[in-house]
Every structure is written in C-alpha cells, then in structure tokens.
Enzyme design. Structure first.
Site, PDB file in Angstrom:
ATOM      1  N   GLU A  84       0.872  -1.171   0.000  1.00 33.27           N
ATOM      2  CA  GLU A  84       0.000   0.000   0.000  1.00 33.27           C
ATOM      3  C   GLU A  84       0.912   1.225   0.000  1.00 33.27           C
ATOM      4  OE1 GLU A  84      -2.303   0.836   3.513  1.00 33.27           O
ATOM      5  OE2 GLU A  84      -3.562   2.286   2.453  1.00 33.27           O
TER       6      GLU A  84
ATOM      7  N   ARG B 186       6.026 -12.547   9.627  1.00 34.32           N
ATOM      8  CA  ARG B 186       6.754 -11.349   9.281  1.00 34.32           C
ATOM      9  C   ARG B 186       8.063 -11.275  10.052  1.00 34.32           C
ATOM     10  NH1 ARG B 186       2.994  -6.661  10.143  1.00 34.32           N
ATOM     11  NH2 ARG B 186       4.914  -5.480   9.928  1.00 34.32           N
TER      12      ARG B 186
ATOM     13  N   LYS C 231       4.662  -0.020   9.968  1.00 35.21           N
ATOM     14  CA  LYS C 231       4.611   1.169   9.130  1.00 35.21           C
ATOM     15  C   LYS C 231       4.005   2.353   9.883  1.00 35.21           C
ATOM     16  CE  LYS C 231       3.921   0.403   4.311  1.00 35.21           C
ATOM     17  NZ  LYS C 231       2.956   0.448   3.205  1.00 35.21           N
TER      18      LYS C 231
END
Length: 562
Positions: free
Chosen positions: A36, A263, A273
């Site tokens: 994104e 992750r 983020k």
RNA sequence: UGGGGGAUCGUCCAACGGUAGGACUACGGACUCUGACUCCGUCAAUCCAGGUUCGAAUCCUGGUUCCCCAGCCA
C-alpha cells in the site's frame, strides 16, 4: 533461471513443488508484491519482496508489483515512486507493467453488482458505531443488520446511487451477506465498499466517491492477474476463508492460493509502518531515509547493499513461527559483502597530531598502498607522507592497559602502509590533555620489518597537509530495548528511543584519494568500519560519511570485559 | 465457555518414522603491516506428560505457553 539448489528451501517452496508435481495451474507460478503506498518500505517488506520475486525467478514464473491503493486518504504518489525506487534498487524486475488495484475499480464494481444479484451482498445503513455493536464480540455471535433483507432491486438501486454520489460519507456501505454468527469475525458480513467524497486518488483522481475494501479487492485483483500463489503475512490467516468465499461465490476464472508466512522482527528496531510514520512525522528521525531507520531507503543511505539484504533474507529463512532476528545477522551480512567489495581507505576520526621530528620539513613522499588486502584487482593508490600526520586519539595511551599494542611513550608502532615510528615526547595543554606527539621514524621500515625487534601494533594515519576534512556520522541502534514495541514494561517504543543513536564527528580527516568518492560509494576505513559518502547532504562544504557498520572489534570486547 | 496459528542450541533456520544438522552469536587457538579478513576448535536445543513403534522432533491423546482477530485500515 537461478540454481534452485543454491537457495535454502522453505515450506512455501515445498507447496509449490507439490503443485508443480500435480500440474496445478498448468505448471505456472505467478506471485505478486502488493504494497500500500502509504509509507516507505522497510526491511520486513524486503523479506516479502525477495520472497515473491525470488519464487518467480526460480520457478520461471512472474511477479507483479501491484499497489494496493484502495484507501486514497492515506496514500500518495510520493510513496508510489519511493516504493518503485526501493524495489528496483533491490534488483527486482517487475517487467514493463506496474499494477494498481485501482486499475480494477470498474471490474470490482461489476463484481459487487454480481454479488448483489446473487443475494450475497446488501446495502447497510448502520453507522460505524451501530455496526460494531451488531458485530458481537469474540465470544458472542453478532446480530443481523435490519437492512440485511433488502431486495435485490433495492440494493442495486441504492448501490448505483451510492456510486452517483447521492449519499454522504458514512451513511451507507455495501456489505457481504455471509453469517453474523460465524466464529470468524471476518465472516460477519464484512464491509465491501465505503463512501469517500472529496478525496483525490493519486491514480483515479475524483472519478470515484466509492472505494472498495481490502478483503474484497485483494482476492479479485489476484484472480484477475492470474496469480497462483498469493503470499502474505500471518495476520491475514483469518482472512483466508473470506478470500476463498469471494472467489468461490463469484466463480472467477482463477482461484489463487493464499499462503501466509511470519513477518520479520528485528531486534532493536520496529517494523510497523504506522510507528515508522510516527517517527518521521514527529521528528524523532530526519526522514524516511534517515540512516537509522529500518527502511530500505534508510539502509541504502546508511551504506547497506542490495546483496547484503538478499543474503540477510536467505539467512533468516521463511516459516510460520514468530521470530525476532538479532541485529548481528544483518550486520554480519553487510560486513561479508563490504569486506569483499569495499576498497580500503584511511580516515582519522578523532585526530591527534604527530610530528615526525627526524623527517625533513616541507618534504613529502608518495607511498603505495593496496586498495584491498586480499584482492589485487582493486589496484593500488598513492598516499602522501610527510612530517606532520594525524593519528587517532584511541591509538595512543600514556598509561596503556594490559595487552595494548598501539603507541605508548617510548614505544614503537607501525604506521599502516608506511614506516615504524617511536613516540619520543608527549605534548600536553594546561589541562593535562595530550595535544601532540613528537615521534621519530625508522626510514628502513617501509615495506619491511625492522631489524632485531618486533613491532606488533599497526595504526592508521593521514598526512596533515593533504587530508580532507569531513563530517562523520556514527550510528547506533535506534532503540535500546530489543523489542521496543513489545517491551512488556509499560513503556512505549518512543520511551525506548536511544538518545545516542547518532553521534556526529565534525572534524575528521580523510586520506586525499577520497576526493574522488562518488555519492553512496562504500569504503572500509581501515580499523574503523565501513562508511559511505552520504548521497544527499554536505556539511558546510565538507563531505558527510555515514558509518554503515563497525568492523568486528575483539579488542573492544576485551576492554569492555575489563 | 469464540475462532485461527506457532513452539527444535542464546538467535534464526534444517531434519517430513531411521546418527538432531547448518548459519549467526559466544568462547578458545592459529595467522596477520587492519586487534579486520581467513583458518582450526569448543559450548549449546526437540514446551510438558502419556501412548503407538524395533525406532518419535516427526504419528496419536491430553496439557502448557506464546502470537493474531471485534476498522467504513491494509
């Protein structure tokens, strides 16, 4: 195709091997990396990028770069460009097309209409708060929305009018009609579309006031692109039933398989983020590319190489287990790469002036030095040597600790690539600080060992007259705590910021060959570490060097233990 | 008293019923005009309890523990 044997396998490769054996997808492998554009990419994304593009490369498949741009409120074109730049820098080739979820807004709208016609979606007038109440909790079933049984015709009409802009933000949404009592909360009639007036989307401009949600968009985008293996992180595991529900209900041509892996977590940093955005927005760092940031841009500016990052991602592997990787692994990869590939230079970080009293004034000579001790292909360079030099303050001790093998009063040391010198006199200021050393050199020690005695220590130096003055920035971990955003001590990651993460040295001296350094170029400053010329900035006309990583330092370890 | 996942040296990853192995770290040593690099060596693990089996990290049963999920974010 790359030699698959050279890469460690993992459970995803096992799955693909099995699929290939069964001729699933006609032997095709198609992956995608779907960021994104709401921030810069970090090292965790590097793991995903290298995984997805690596699978495509090794299985002779394809990997699409696709921007998942369904929330224009948070996204912008600067992030799109930064992400492309970072992916390219990592060495990944997305071919001649960049994909955007927004490319599918028309198709997505049609799929939504299809869902309505199948009585699998409805317009809901509940506001956000009401919807939360109707959703139930983790242990209690939700309740059906009072709007759940609207007719197909009414839903179709309402949806068209939503698109036409007749309704205000938040007044209506399109929801899937699945099961409000599902133990999986994602299946309790999730929202498909929300109304957003007045935002300009970086790709579609003002064409839409309706934006689709992730769950609806992602699976369909994957299907439209013919993705075979849709690799994502663990938190989407609960979304897989919904991913499959959409594709099954809509009977799309392709039905990609979602596979989740864990992750990356790196000690002493964060890979969220949202939190990285806060560090930038609140001025805790200088920007997304601050060399202390775990962003790809930050690592690059710090002097880390794509090869080091690739090696890192191989070493950490791919699994489904929670993990926190030690910073030493990353540092080891960087050192391995730079040791092999960075030319050697000399730079004095904490200058101490020395005068070679038996070397004639105004005389200089050029000494040859190898650019790499193990690799002749790096060639040689010439270093000016004269009566006045700088050495590092750390390389002289009036009262040496045990096993110290650098310069001491009356002692000898080798100047790297030059002569053996002896310290004859220590000059001090009024506060008893050592400000200068008077030394003599042995002219018969260039390129050979002195007669009848052994000189153990070797230190680096630069000619005072020829040195380039520079600013050097020493970086340390951004956070003191190994897991700053999960420290379990009641503190937040902000509380764990390391106030000493940046140490700026403003008066350093570099050997003159560094005048030719190009922005971003990496060097080993011998006995100090790996440094690279900052590509962005200068300090008062002086070059800025960023320390990428120190050399392994067993002496420092001994000192610390003492 | 919901659902979905995960537990193997300090860390990360292998072993897919048949000798628990590698990398990083740590520690010791050799070499060295970088206290680097390189080389050699050492320490170090199957979450627990039962069961199946000639044999279990792996299969079964029951526990323990950690992570994720209640956005009109992705």
């Amino acid at each position: 195709m790359r030699d698959i044997e050279s890469k460690p396998s993992n459970f995803i490769r096992h799955i693909i091997d099995e699929d290939l054996k069964n001729n699933k997808n006609g032997g095709r492998v198609a992956t995608r990396f779907p960021p994104e554009p709401n921030g810069y990419l970090h090292i965790g994304h590097a793991k995903s990028i290298l995984l997805n593009f690596g699978l495509a490369e090794d299985y002779n498949g394809t990997c699409n770069l696709r921007f998942d741009d369904t929330n224009p409120h948070k996204e912008n074109i600067e992030f799109v460009e930064a992400i492309k730049n970072d992916v390219a820098w990592l060495g990944c080739d997305w071919g001649d097309q960049v994909y955007f979820s927004s490319d599918y807004f028309d198709a997505l709208y049609d799929f939504a209409v299809q869902l309505i016609k199948k009585e699998k979606a409805y317009i809901c007038d509940l506001n956000a708060e009401e919807m939360r109440a109707y959703r139930g909790t983790l242990t209690e079933a939700g309740k059906d929305s009072p709007y759940r049984e609207r007719t197909v015709e009414e839903n179709l009409d309402l949806f068209a009018r939503m698109k036409a802009g007749e309704f205000e933000d938040g007044s209506k949404v399109l929801r899937a009609k699945i099961d409000m009592a599902s133990p999986n909360i994602n299946m309790r009639d999730p929202t498909l579309y929300r109304i957003r007036h007045g935002v300009v989307h970086h790709q579609t401009g003002a064409a839409w006031c309706l934006y689709p949600m992730y769950d609806f968009t992602h699976c369909i985008s994957d299907a439209l692109e013919g993705i075979t293996h849709s690799v994502c992180t663990l938190e989407f595991e609960d979304h897989r039933p919904l991913y499959n529900w959409f594709l099954d209900t809509l009977e799309t041509e392709n039905h990609p398989q979602q596979i989740e892996f864990s992750r990356l977590n790196l000690e002493h940093t964060i890979t969220s983020k949202r939190k990285l955005t806060e560090l930038v927005d609140n001025g805790h760092v200088e920007g997304w590319d601050d060399p202390r940031m775990p962003t790809i841009a930050g690592l690059r500016r710090r002097g880390c190489t794509p090869a080091a990052l690739r090696e890192f991602c191989q070493r950490i592997g791919v699994t489904k287990s929670e993990n926190v990787v030690e910073m030493a692994v990353l540092e080891g990869c960087i050192r391995d790469d730079l040791n092999k590939n960075a030319p050697r230079r000399m730079a004095v970080l904490h200058p101490l002036k020395i005068v070679i009293t038996n070397y004639p004034e105004d005389q200089f000579e050029e000494l040859e030095a190898a650019n790499h001790p193990q690799d002749e292909s790096f060639g040689m360079r010439k270093l000016p040597f004269g009566r006045e030099l700088y050495i590092d303050q750390e390389d002289f001790k009036e009262v040496p600790p045990k096993k110290y093998k650098r310069l001491i009063p009356g002692g000898e040391v080798r100047l790297r690539n030059a002569y053996v010198i002896r310290c004859d006199e220590v000059i001090k200021d009024a506060h008893d600080n050592v400000i200068e050393l008077h030394c003599t050199y042995d002219a018969d020690t260039h390129g050979k060992n002195p007669e009848g005695r052994k000189v153990k220590g070797v230190i680096h130096w630069v000619s005072a007259k020829h040195a380039i003055e520079a600013e050097v920035r020493l970086y340390d971990r951004l956070f003191n705590h190994p897991t700053p955003d999960n420290s379990k001590d009641g503190k937040t990651y902000i509380d764990h910021l390391n106030p000493q993460s940046l140490l700026t040295l403003t008066h350093c001296y570099l050997e003159p060959t560094l005048i030719d350094a190009t922005p971003g170029e990496q060097f080993q400053f011998e006995r100090e570490g790996y440094y690279s010329l900052d590509p962005m900035h200068q300090a008062n006309n002086k070059p800025i060097y960023n320390r990428t990583v120190t050399l392994r330092d067993t002496w420092a370890k001994i000192e610390k233990r003492r």
